[in-house]
Design a protein around this motif. Structure first.
Motif, PDB file in Angstrom:
ATOM      1  N   ASN A 155      -4.106   0.863  -9.134  1.00 42.52           N
ATOM      2  CA  ASN A 155      -3.519   0.382 -10.384  1.00 42.52           C
ATOM      3  C   ASN A 155      -3.304  -1.126 -10.307  1.00 42.52           C
ATOM      4  O   ASN A 155      -3.625  -1.856 -11.241  1.00 42.52           O
ATOM      5  CB  ASN A 155      -2.203   1.108 -10.665  1.00 42.52           C
ATOM      6  CG  ASN A 155      -1.594   0.722 -11.997  1.00 42.52           C
ATOM      7  OD1 ASN A 155      -2.290   0.428 -12.954  1.00 42.52           O
ATOM      8  ND2 ASN A 155      -0.279   0.721 -12.045  1.00 42.52           N
ATOM      9  N   SER A 156      -2.786  -1.595  -9.184  1.00 40.99           N
ATOM     10  CA  SER A 156      -2.543  -3.026  -9.012  1.00 40.99           C
ATOM     11  C   SER A 156      -3.841  -3.830  -9.019  1.00 40.99           C
ATOM     12  O   SER A 156      -3.841  -4.999  -9.394  1.00 40.99           O
ATOM     13  CB  SER A 156      -1.798  -3.274  -7.701  1.00 40.99           C
ATOM     14  OG  SER A 156      -0.529  -2.662  -7.762  1.00 40.99           O
ATOM     15  N   LEU A 157      -4.929  -3.199  -8.607  1.00 39.23           N
ATOM     16  CA  LEU A 157      -6.234  -3.861  -8.614  1.00 39.23           C
ATOM     17  C   LEU A 157      -6.947  -3.727  -9.955  1.00 39.23           C
ATOM     18  O   LEU A 157      -8.056  -4.229 -10.121  1.00 39.23           O
ATOM     19  CB  LEU A 157      -7.117  -3.284  -7.496  1.00 39.23           C
ATOM     20  CG  LEU A 157      -6.669  -3.592  -6.069  1.00 39.23           C
ATOM     21  CD1 LEU A 157      -7.489  -2.789  -5.062  1.00 39.23           C
ATOM     22  CD2 LEU A 157      -6.791  -5.083  -5.788  1.00 39.23           C
ATOM     23  N   MET A 171      -1.213   3.745  -6.754  1.00 37.98           N
ATOM     24  CA  MET A 171      -0.503   2.495  -7.034  1.00 37.98           C
ATOM     25  C   MET A 171      -1.347   1.276  -6.654  1.00 37.98           C
ATOM     26  O   MET A 171      -1.385   0.285  -7.390  1.00 37.98           O
ATOM     27  CB  MET A 171       0.837   2.478  -6.315  1.00 37.98           C
ATOM     28  CG  MET A 171       1.851   3.412  -6.944  1.00 37.98           C
ATOM     29  SD  MET A 171       3.476   3.296  -6.191  1.00 37.98           S
ATOM     30  CE  MET A 171       3.411   4.713  -5.109  1.00 37.98           C
ATOM     31  N   ALA A 172      -2.015   1.353  -5.503  1.00 38.49           N
ATOM     32  CA  ALA A 172      -2.841   0.219  -5.070  1.00 38.49           C
ATOM     33  C   ALA A 172      -3.996  -0.023  -6.039  1.00 38.49           C
ATOM     34  O   ALA A 172      -4.245  -1.162  -6.450  1.00 38.49           O
ATOM     35  CB  ALA A 172      -3.369   0.470  -3.653  1.00 38.49           C
ATOM     36  N   SER A 209       4.713   7.964 -13.247  1.00 34.78           N
ATOM     37  CA  SER A 209       3.728   6.915 -12.935  1.00 34.78           C
ATOM     38  C   SER A 209       2.470   7.092 -13.772  1.00 34.78           C
ATOM     39  O   SER A 209       1.921   6.121 -14.304  1.00 34.78           O
ATOM     40  CB  SER A 209       3.348   6.956 -11.443  1.00 34.78           C
ATOM     41  OG  SER A 209       4.462   6.726 -10.632  1.00 34.78           O
ATOM     42  N   SER A 234      -7.128   4.956 -10.080  1.00 36.81           N
ATOM     43  CA  SER A 234      -5.683   5.137 -10.078  1.00 36.81           C
ATOM     44  C   SER A 234      -5.303   6.479 -10.704  1.00 36.81           C
ATOM     45  O   SER A 234      -4.507   7.242 -10.130  1.00 36.81           O
ATOM     46  CB  SER A 234      -5.019   3.988 -10.841  1.00 36.81           C
ATOM     47  OG  SER A 234      -3.625   4.107 -10.801  1.00 36.81           O
ATOM     48  N   PHE A 290      -3.451  -5.213  -0.995  1.00 30.23           N
ATOM     49  CA  PHE A 290      -3.724  -3.949  -1.691  1.00 30.23           C
ATOM     50  C   PHE A 290      -4.891  -3.233  -1.016  1.00 30.23           C
ATOM     51  O   PHE A 290      -4.870  -2.021  -0.847  1.00 30.23           O
ATOM     52  CB  PHE A 290      -4.029  -4.183  -3.173  1.00 30.23           C
ATOM     53  CG  PHE A 290      -2.841  -4.642  -3.964  1.00 30.23           C
ATOM     54  CD1 PHE A 290      -1.695  -3.865  -4.056  1.00 30.23           C
ATOM     55  CD2 PHE A 290      -2.859  -5.865  -4.608  1.00 30.23           C
ATOM     56  CE1 PHE A 290      -0.591  -4.288  -4.786  1.00 30.23           C
ATOM     57  CE2 PHE A 290      -1.765  -6.293  -5.335  1.00 30.23           C
ATOM     58  CZ  PHE A 290      -0.627  -5.516  -5.422  1.00 30.23           C
ATOM     59  N   ASN A 347      -8.409   1.460 -13.014  1.00 31.97           N
ATOM     60  CA  ASN A 347      -7.626   2.503 -13.665  1.00 31.97           C
ATOM     61  C   ASN A 347      -8.146   3.915 -13.434  1.00 31.97           C
ATOM     62  O   ASN A 347      -7.359   4.837 -13.263  1.00 31.97           O
ATOM     63  CB  ASN A 347      -7.532   2.216 -15.162  1.00 31.97           C
ATOM     64  CG  ASN A 347      -6.831   0.909 -15.432  1.00 31.97           C
ATOM     65  OD1 ASN A 347      -5.897   0.541 -14.733  1.00 31.97           O
ATOM     66  ND2 ASN A 347      -7.288   0.185 -16.437  1.00 31.97           N
ATOM     67  N   ASP A 374      -0.423   1.938 -20.373  1.00 29.58           N
ATOM     68  CA  ASP A 374      -1.183   0.694 -20.164  1.00 29.58           C
ATOM     69  C   ASP A 374      -2.587   0.801 -20.746  1.00 29.58           C
ATOM     70  O   ASP A 374      -3.155  -0.193 -21.194  1.00 29.58           O
ATOM     71  CB  ASP A 374      -1.295   0.359 -18.676  1.00 29.58           C
ATOM     72  CG  ASP A 374       0.027  -0.084 -18.068  1.00 29.58           C
ATOM     73  OD1 ASP A 374       0.963  -0.429 -18.827  1.00 29.58           O
ATOM     74  OD2 ASP A 374       0.124  -0.087 -16.826  1.00 29.58           O
TER      75      ASP A 374
END
Length: 143
Positions: free
Chosen positions: A42-44, A39-40, A76, A50, A6, A47, A83
């Motif tokens: 968000n994955s980490l 997206m990256a 998205s 993101s 990521f 927020n 979330d």
């Protein structure tokens, strides 16, 4: 994807933005890089970053006229707000995405929006169901 991947994605997309700026070819590619950054992050679990990059991607797609890109990333953004339990924001973004997808007859886009809207409404309905049980138990039919 491993944590380092990521971070590598973030580095690559930042490099793409630097090159785009240096050669004066700003546009849809910038929007895509911003979306990938969203997206990256968000994955980490970052927020705020993101949200920032998804919003930036949507701005670029509006400016360049890529409406489908706007729809994808409103979707998205709506999922991310869900979330974060920011349901009104989520619903607003998903409704905008749905409007875009209906306008451009994108059935897959509409499908994604309806699935995400269903996910947003589930906790709201559960909350309302719990409130109703509470009211019945304590106010309407006290022991």
């Amino acid at each position: 994807m491993a944590l380092g991947q990521f971070e590598k994605s973030i580095d690559c997309n930042n490099t793409a933005l630097e090159i785009s700026k240096a050669i004066g070819k700003r546009g849809q590619c910038d929007g895509t890089a911003y979306a990938q950054l969203g997206m990256a992050y968000n994955s980490l679990g970052q927020n705020e970053k993101s949200l920032h990059f998804f919003k930036k991607a949507i701005q670029v797609f509006k400016k360049t006229g890529w409406v489908e890109g706007q729809g994808v990333h409103f979707c998205s953004l709506g999922a991310l707000y869900d979330d974060l339990a920011q349901y009104n924001e989520s619903i607003s973004c998903l409704q905008e995405a749905l409007r875009i997808f209906k306008t451009y007859d994108s059935q897959l886009g509409e499908l994604a929006c309806y699935i995400n809207l269903g996910m947003v409404f589930k906790p709201i309905c559960q909350y309302m169901r719990h409130q109703l049980k509470f009211l019945k138990k304590h106010l309407l039919f006290p022991h």
